[in-house]
Design an enzyme around this catalytic site. Structure first.
Site, PDB file in Angstrom:
ATOM      1  N   CYS A  42      -1.758  -4.858   9.328  1.00 39.66           N
ATOM      2  CA  CYS A  42      -2.759  -4.319   8.034  1.00 39.66           C
ATOM      3  C   CYS A  42      -4.046  -5.065   8.197  1.00 39.66           C
ATOM      4  O   CYS A  42      -3.851  -6.084   9.045  1.00 39.66           O
ATOM      5  CB  CYS A  42      -2.500  -5.664   7.015  1.00 39.66           C
ATOM      6  SG  CYS A  42      -3.349  -5.012   5.476  1.00 39.66           S
ATOM      7  N   CYS A  72      -1.625  -0.986   2.896  1.00 44.63           N
ATOM      8  CA  CYS A  72      -1.092  -1.249   3.797  1.00 44.63           C
ATOM      9  C   CYS A  72       0.892  -1.368   3.657  1.00 44.63           C
ATOM     10  O   CYS A  72       1.662   0.026   4.090  1.00 44.63           O
ATOM     11  CB  CYS A  72      -0.757  -2.105   5.702  1.00 44.63           C
ATOM     12  SG  CYS A  72       0.578  -3.654   4.407  1.00 44.63           S
TER      13      CYS A  72
END
Length: 188
Positions: A42, A72
């Site tokens: 992420c 994400c």
């Protein structure tokens, strides 16, 4: 620490810091201060190491009370927009006295500024900036009603960048200057 959480090893920490995609199917990390869980890859703001918990997968993190990241989507799970807005509002209400830009809000709440703006407006009827202003104004009004602090002190404490802006906005919203408002409230 949660029973399901695993140890944050140096290797896992480096995977998070380097946004290493190769670890995405190995573990999920959660951040205690935000309540969000993410894949190691992420691209969100780097968390403080002491706030990070490690889980085998997104389901474990979610069952421990963490919400999936909008950016994400760990485990392919997407946070519903309504919950995302609640998260944004909580951040705004806890940090209204600080500078909050769309970019900061998007970073903290793990989304893009454009998507955040559109989603916030669609669900609340207000832009994030309008909501921030509303929260600041209500805190300023409460301070004016309950203290004898100066207009400048109240405006600054509520997060308004300067006193003339605070006075102008306050008068536009209430029909009174902050001083007039304070005086009428203190007389009651």
């Amino acid at each position: 620490m949660d029973n399901q959480a695993m140890q944050l090893t140096n290797e896992r920490w480096q995977a998070i810091m380097n946004n290493d995609k190769s670890y995405d199917n190995i573990f999920i990390y959660a951040v205690k201060s935000t309540g969000i869980c993410c894949r190691p890859s992420c691209n969100s703001r780097d968390p403080k190491k002491e706030n990070v918990l490690i889980f085998n997968n997104a389901d474990e993190a979610i069952s421990a009370g963490f919400r999936p990241c909008k950016r994400c989507k760990p485990g392919g799970i997407r946070l519903p927009d309504e919950e995302w807005i609640i998260q944004m509002k909580e951040y705004i209400e806890g940090n209204y006295h600080e500078a909050i830009t769309l970019e900061i809000l998007a970073d903290v709440c793990h989304g893009s500024p454009y998507h955040l703006q559109r989603t916030f407006k669609r669900i609340t009827g207000l832009t994030p900036a309008e909501y921030i202003q509303q929260v600041r104004m209500s805190h300023a009004m409460r301070e004016l009603e309950t203290t004898d602090k100066s207009v400048a002190e109240v405006g600054f404490a509520a997060g308004f960048p300067n006193t003339p802006y605070f006075i102008t906005l306050f008068k536009k919203k209430t029909g009174q200057t902050p001083k007039q408002y304070q005086k009428t409230r203190m007389e009651v």
